[in-house]
Scaffold this motif. Structure first.
Motif, short mmCIF file in Angstrom:
data_model
loop_
_atom_site.label_atom_id
_atom_site.label_comp_id
_atom_site.label_asym_id
_atom_site.label_seq_id
_atom_site.Cartn_x
_atom_site.Cartn_y
_atom_site.Cartn_z
N LEU A 1 9.82 4.11 -5.60
CA LEU A 1 9.44 4.87 -6.80
C LEU A 1 8.03 5.41 -6.67
O LEU A 1 7.74 6.55 -7.03
N HIS A 2 7.14 4.58 -6.16
CA HIS A 2 5.75 4.97 -5.96
C HIS A 2 5.66 6.18 -5.02
O HIS A 2 5.02 7.18 -5.34
N GLU A 3 6.34 6.08 -3.87
CA GLU A 3 6.23 7.11 -2.84
C GLU A 3 7.03 8.36 -3.14
O GLU A 3 6.55 9.48 -2.98
N GLY B 1 0.86 -1.16 0.00
CA GLY B 1 0.00 0.00 0.00
C GLY B 1 0.90 1.21 0.00
O GLY B 1 2.11 1.10 -0.06
N CYS B 2 0.28 2.37 0.11
CA CYS B 2 1.04 3.60 0.03
C CYS B 2 2.12 3.68 1.10
O CYS B 2 3.17 4.23 0.89
N LYS B 3 1.82 3.16 2.27
CA LYS B 3 2.70 3.41 3.41
C LYS B 3 3.34 2.12 3.87
O LYS B 3 3.37 1.82 5.03
N GLU C 1 -5.20 8.00 -8.55
CA GLU C 1 -3.92 8.54 -8.07
C GLU C 1 -2.98 7.39 -7.70
O GLU C 1 -1.79 7.42 -7.99
N GLU C 2 -3.51 6.36 -7.06
CA GLU C 2 -2.68 5.20 -6.75
C GLU C 2 -2.19 4.54 -8.03
O GLU C 2 -1.03 4.10 -8.13
N ALA C 3 -3.06 4.48 -9.03
CA ALA C 3 -2.67 3.88 -10.30
C ALA C 3 -1.57 4.69 -10.97
O ALA C 3 -0.62 4.14 -11.54
N GLY D 1 6.65 8.89 -7.76
CA GLY D 1 5.37 8.66 -8.44
C GLY D 1 4.30 9.68 -8.05
O GLY D 1 3.78 10.41 -8.90
N HIS D 2 4.00 9.75 -6.78
CA HIS D 2 2.97 10.70 -6.33
C HIS D 2 3.39 12.14 -6.56
O HIS D 2 2.55 13.03 -6.72
N ALA D 3 4.70 12.38 -6.54
CA ALA D 3 5.19 13.77 -6.64
C ALA D 3 5.24 14.26 -8.08
O ALA D 3 5.44 15.45 -8.33
ZN ZN Z 1 0.29 5.70 -3.01
#
Ligand code: ZN
Length: 685
Positions: free
Chosen positions: A458-460, A20-22, A486-488, A463-465
């Motif tokens: 990479l995601h955190e 997950g995100c965290k 956004e997660e995608a 990716g989100h940034a």
């Molecule tokens: Zn995320």
């Protein structure tokens, strides 16, 4: 708040690569590859232990600091037991006395059933299930309980209970065996008196209505910085008047709180910085006075202190166990920064602009200047209170909204805990059941740890940034589809770069196969295994799951003409086989480009269509097959951890010069040890 919900913890072992995100997995300590993470399994519980990577390389001062904080983290254990249910401490002492002194047959089936019951109670910090909150069914008879009591030395129980075994047995059998008494720890059904219906010990002799009126009269709706009303007290009635029994030095739980304060004081004396010393002094002041303004003041200091190597949580923090959502259970952790993992995130963050400039999205939606976000990765050194033995995977605190707004919050991922989950799940048969062949199993086993970690980084961190909105786009245009989209976007950004040569050039990969493993894991999960969480006939609702399902099903369909991904059926079982990793990468890039466009332009209809077409529905036949295969693996859905043992080394002056780490595989032994050495509350009968 614990950023990984208990639901996710519950299933993290199932969805091995479910980041997950965290939820960043750990860097692997080089010398600890043979560490034995799995300890035992009983009922629906799996017990693991975690290791302390690179603990030896901390300075003696940092280790001493960790040691004192750890003692403070263990000192409040009794508080949680009492908060969970008023008779929990008495019951625990009784279980401990039986385990220690029972003179009857310890090999009988009934004794084994008793031990399982005791282990479950220790796990839940009380007689109610830690997750469902239902009272446990003991699994042995009332008559057997009486014979256990008669065959044990109960002289250490409070008062004259040990001399009045018949009376005590009657009392105890009522609590443990009567289904109508204290059936649920937390009752939250609408229309019931949730205060009266909950066995948790936050209220006594008051109705829900009285409690609500009591706090309504205390609240100040105009206060821009409101205290967390009711956080640290029990509501009782004195002479017919509703009042609070506050958790503080000379109040409720005073003797345990004083012990916590003693260790915090020692910790403050060796803290790394002046800032930390001041912060701990505030915490001590709060514990001493129970003043909730002090608690906020402390939290402001704690949230602002982001740079230190060693950090901790210690207090009445989460309100999940209070049906009215005000009262907090006591919890504690002690942690130190994972320097290896932080090096990795630093490399990625410092190359954030390169990733942005080379991303397959339309140039006008790239950020000219992107700064990566450094996610803090930590290792746990000690779990206490409501974090033990069932630990969260990520934590984001403080909880007070006004502090989050004005000062911000600290968000951390628990690397060594995640790593223990990952490693212990190897060999539980899950991967072997669902991977296409033995070659894939071997490849995943070799590279999953690094592959998971890099995907999450990479995601955190980038990716989100990444990306930007077109001028005039409403940032809330995607509404209820914003979160899975956004997660995608972040997942696709990560997936796209996972097989890029840049990863090798930056020294992040040992082998490009690590990138391919990320694709194997992602699609096996998105097309097949993540639906073990879903009940038959239901749709996918959770944002991360919708995101994964959408990406996987979209890529499968778009690659069909060229057979990029194949769904293979063998002996009635379905498998996912990737035939062309580079073509799959191109597809990920295309979808990333489209989702960035959707976000940048606020194209609600297109976003909705992607999620609804690919992310929500489940093929019923496949679902039944996957659930059936999963059930046969007989995996325990809940996991908890044994703590390490921190052993201080003293010099001849009695000063701590070092702290060493020992590990134990004895779950019950640790529970008994804590019962003997960290019990600071008197037990009333
Ligand atoms: Zn995320």
């Amino acid at each position: 708040m614990k950023t990984i919900s208990k639901i996710v913890i519950l299933f993290i072992m199932i969805i091995l690569s479910d980041n997950g995100c965290k939820n960043a997995p750990s860097s692997e300590p080089a010398s600890k590859d043979d560490f034995n993470y799995f300890v035992e399994q009983f009922e629906d519980i799996r017990i693991l232990k975690y290791n302390l990577p690179a603990f030896e390389s901390l300075t003696p001062g940092q280790k001493e600091y960790i040691y004192y904080l750890s003692e403070a983290a263990l000192a409040g254990r009794d508080i949680l037991w009492d908060q969970n249910f008023r008779y929990n401490l008495l019951i625990r002492k009784t279980l401990e006395a039986i385990i220690e002194s029972y003179s009857g047959d310890r090999k009988s089936e009934e004794y084994k059933a008793f031990l399982v019951y005791a282990k479950r109670v220790f796990f839940a910090n009380g007689i109610h299930h830690h997750y469902s909150s239902d009272k446990f069914n003991p699994g042995f008879s009332k008559e057997y309980l009486v014979s256990l009591l008669n065959g044990s030395d109960l002289s250490k129980l409070p008062g004259d209970l040990g001399q009045r075994v018949d009376k005590f047995a009657l009392f105890l059998t009522q609590i443990l065996f009567n289904d109508d008494l204290y059936a649920k720890k937390v009752e939250q059904r609408e229309g019931t008196d949730m205060v009266a219906g909950s066995a948790s010990n936050f209220y006594e002799l008051v109705t829900q209505k009285e409690v609500e009126e009591f706090y309504a009269s205390k609240a100040d709706p105009k206060d821009p910085r409101p205290v967390s009303l009711g956080l640290n007290s029990k509501v009782i009635k004195v002479n017919g008047k509703v009042t609070e029994d506050v958790y503080k030095s000379d109040g409720r739980y005073g003797s345990a709180i004083d012990t916590i304060v003693k260790w915090l004081g020692k910790a403050a004396s060796v803290a790394e910085t002046e800032m930390q010393k001041k912060e701990i002094a505030l915490l001590i002041e709060y514990y001493t006075t129970g003043d909730l303004r002090k608690w906020d003041e402390y939290n402001v200091a704690w949230a602002g202190n982001t740079g230190s190597m060693v950090d901790y949580i210690n207090g009445f923090i989460e309100n999940y166990e209070d049906p009215l959502g005000m009262k907090a259970t006591w919890e504690a952790i002690v942690n130190y920064t994972d320097l290896e993992a932080s090096k990795r995130t630093a490399i990625i963050t410092s190359n954030a602009q390169w990733f942005e400039d080379n991303s397959p999205i339309q140039p006008q939606y790239r950020k000219e200047k992107v700064t990566g976000v450094a996610a803090k990765v930590i290792n746990i050194a000690m779990l206490g209170g409501d974090c033990y033995p069932a630990s969260p995977l990520g934590i984001n605190l403080p909880n007070a909204d006004w502090i989050r707004k004005e000062v911000g919050s600290k968000s951390v991922t628990l690397a060594n805990i995640s790593n223990a989950y990952d490693k212990a799940s190897q060999g539980n048969g899950f991967l072997e059941e669902f991977a296409f062949n033995a070659e894939e199993v071997a490849r995943v086993k070799e590279f999953r740890t690094i592959s998971d970690a890099l995907h999450t980084d990479l995601h955190e961190c980038v990716g989100h940034a990444s990306g930007k909105l077109a001028d005039g786009t409403d940032p809330n245009a995607l509404k209820n589809y914003a979160s899975p989209l956004e997660e995608a976007r972040a997942d696709l950004f990560a997936l796209y770069y996972m097989t890029d040569n840049k990863m090798k050039d930056l020294g992040l990969f040992p082998d490009m196969k690590a990138g391919e493993v990320a694709y194997d894991d992602y699609l096996r999960n998105g097309l097949l295994t993540q639906i073990v969480r879903i009940k038959p006939g239901k749709d996918i609702e959770q944002a991360h799951m919708r995101c994964r399902s959408m990406i996987s099903h979209w890529a499968y369909e778009k690659g069909k003409a060229e057979n990029v991904i194949e769904m293979v059926t063998r002996d009635g079982k379905t498998y996912v086989k990737i035939n062309d990793y580079q073509k799959l990468r191109t597809l990920f890039g295309q979808l990333l480009k489209e989702i960035q466009r959707i976000k940048s332009e606020g194209d609600f209809e297109a976003g909705k269509k992607l999620i609804e077409d690919y992310g929500v529905k489940i093929d019923q036949k496949l679902h039944a097959e996957v659930l059936d295969r999963y059930a046969k693996l007989n995996l325990a859905p809940y996991t908890g951890f044994i703590n390490p043992i921190l052993v201080p080394v003293y010099n001849t002056d009695g000063k701590i010069t070092d702290v060493t780490v020992e590990y134990t595989d004895d779950y019950l032994g640790q529970m008994m040890y804590y019962g003997k050495n960290y019990s600071f509350l008197p037990v009333k009968n």
